[in-house]
Design a protein around this motif. Structure first.
Motif, mmCIF file in Angstrom:
data_model
loop_
_atom_site.group_PDB
_atom_site.id
_atom_site.type_symbol
_atom_site.label_atom_id
_atom_site.label_comp_id
_atom_site.label_asym_id
_atom_site.label_seq_id
_atom_site.Cartn_x
_atom_site.Cartn_y
_atom_site.Cartn_z
ATOM 1 N N ALA A 154 0.832 -1.211 0.000
ATOM 2 C CA ALA A 154 0.000 0.000 0.000
ATOM 3 C C ALA A 154 0.863 1.256 0.000
ATOM 4 N N VAL A 155 1.918 1.253 0.811
ATOM 5 C CA VAL A 155 2.812 2.417 0.848
ATOM 6 C C VAL A 155 3.544 2.557 -0.488
ATOM 7 N N GLY A 156 3.988 1.426 -1.031
ATOM 8 C CA GLY A 156 4.773 1.453 -2.258
ATOM 9 C C GLY A 156 4.007 1.942 -3.471
ATOM 10 N N SER A 189 -4.312 11.143 -1.003
ATOM 11 C CA SER A 189 -4.324 9.928 -1.820
ATOM 12 C C SER A 189 -3.463 8.840 -1.196
ATOM 13 N N TRP A 190 -2.284 9.229 -0.747
ATOM 14 C CA TRP A 190 -1.370 8.263 -0.144
ATOM 15 C C TRP A 190 -1.943 7.704 1.161
ATOM 16 N N LEU A 195 -4.811 3.589 4.509
ATOM 17 C CA LEU A 195 -5.962 3.287 5.364
ATOM 18 C C LEU A 195 -6.804 2.146 4.780
ATOM 19 N N PHE A 196 -6.920 2.129 3.458
ATOM 20 C CA PHE A 196 -7.655 1.029 2.817
ATOM 21 C C PHE A 196 -6.972 -0.298 3.101
ATOM 22 N N ALA A 197 -5.623 -0.322 2.998
ATOM 23 C CA ALA A 197 -4.875 -1.548 3.264
ATOM 24 C C ALA A 197 -5.018 -1.958 4.724
ATOM 25 N N GLY A 199 -7.536 -1.362 6.670
ATOM 26 C CA GLY A 199 -8.852 -1.931 6.822
ATOM 27 C C GLY A 199 -8.920 -3.359 6.295
ATOM 28 N N LEU A 200 -8.216 -3.607 5.182
ATOM 29 C CA LEU A 200 -8.170 -4.947 4.617
ATOM 30 C C LEU A 200 -7.467 -5.914 5.557
ATOM 31 N N VAL A 201 -6.385 -5.451 6.169
ATOM 32 C CA VAL A 201 -5.633 -6.285 7.106
ATOM 33 C C VAL A 201 -6.515 -6.701 8.278
ATOM 34 N N ARG A 202 -7.333 -5.797 8.758
ATOM 35 C CA ARG A 202 -8.174 -6.095 9.923
ATOM 36 C C ARG A 202 -9.369 -6.974 9.568
ATOM 37 N N ARG A 203 -9.691 -7.069 8.269
ATOM 38 C CA ARG A 203 -10.820 -7.899 7.860
ATOM 39 C C ARG A 203 -10.438 -9.337 7.577
ATOM 40 N N ILE A 204 -9.191 -9.557 7.162
ATOM 41 C CA ILE A 204 -8.800 -10.916 6.746
ATOM 42 C C ILE A 204 -8.105 -11.664 7.887
#
Length: 204
Positions: A154-156, A189-190, A195-197, A199-204
């Motif tokens: 996500a950072v990259g 944007s960054w 933040l999207f990543a 959120g994904l980490v906390r869902r999976i």
């Protein structure tokens, strides 16, 4: 719609679309530098082309390998290939981190103070995320390794998300956003990508 978005093919397509524009723009500049054909607002890159070449090379590999590396099929059935690609992915991420700091050092006046602080923090964050991911895999902590790899990705690709926003504005107006608006778009944007990543980490 939600089911369609969750399909692996849809996720791969979305990730590649997100990285394609930034990769193409970077590769175009790599060709323009030796030809002396850089546009006026990018002439500074010809002063230290090596850092830009490293950044584009690392970013291209990072963006192309990332979606493949997160494939459950690759992790499950092709473990050796996953490990090989993973090492290339980490090296590519390290190239992005170091070259971004190198570009910041050589061109401190290109952006505002706020954006430069963001570039510094994000460049360091990428290195930290990759380090945490490697430490986790050495401990055989696969879940933590995956989570830190997602954060690193996500950072990259944050700069490619920014390109997707800035390029249409540049194409329409003939110049990139400037001033406070540019700072908000750049950092927002960054941060949104990170933040999207998370959120994904906390869902999976």
């Amino acid at each position: 719609m939600a089911r369609r978005f969750n399909r692996p093919a849809s996720i791969f397509a979305l990730l590649y679309f997100a990285t394609l524009l930034g990769t193409v723009l970077g590769l175009v500049q790599v060709v323009q530098i030796p030809l002396g054909a850089l546009p006026e607002d990018s002439q500074r890159l010809s002063a230290t082309p090596i850092w830009h070449f490293i950044h584009v090379l690392g970013g291209s590999a990072f963006g192309l390998l990332g979606p493949i590396q997160f494939s459950r099929v690759l992790m499950g059935k092709y473990g050796l290939l996953h490990r090989v690609i993973g090492r290339v992915f980490v090296v590519s991420g390290a190239m992005i981190s170091l070259s971004s700091l190198g570009l910041l050092w050589h061109f401190p006046d290109t952006y505002s103070v706020a954006v430069n602080i963001g570039r510094l923090l994000f460049g360091l964050a990428l290195g930290v995320a990759l380090t945490m991911a490697m430490l986790a895999i050495r401990r055989r902590d696969f879940a933590r390794h995956r989570n830190w790899m997602i954060r690193a990705y996500a950072v990259g690709i944050g700069t490619t998300i920014i390109s997707m926003i800035f390029f249409p504005i540049y194409a329409i107006t003939g110049e990139p956003p400037k001033g406070l608006v540019a700072d908000i778009l750049f950092l927002g944007s960054w941060l949104g990508c990170i933040l999207f990543a998370e959120g994904l980490v906390r869902r999976i």
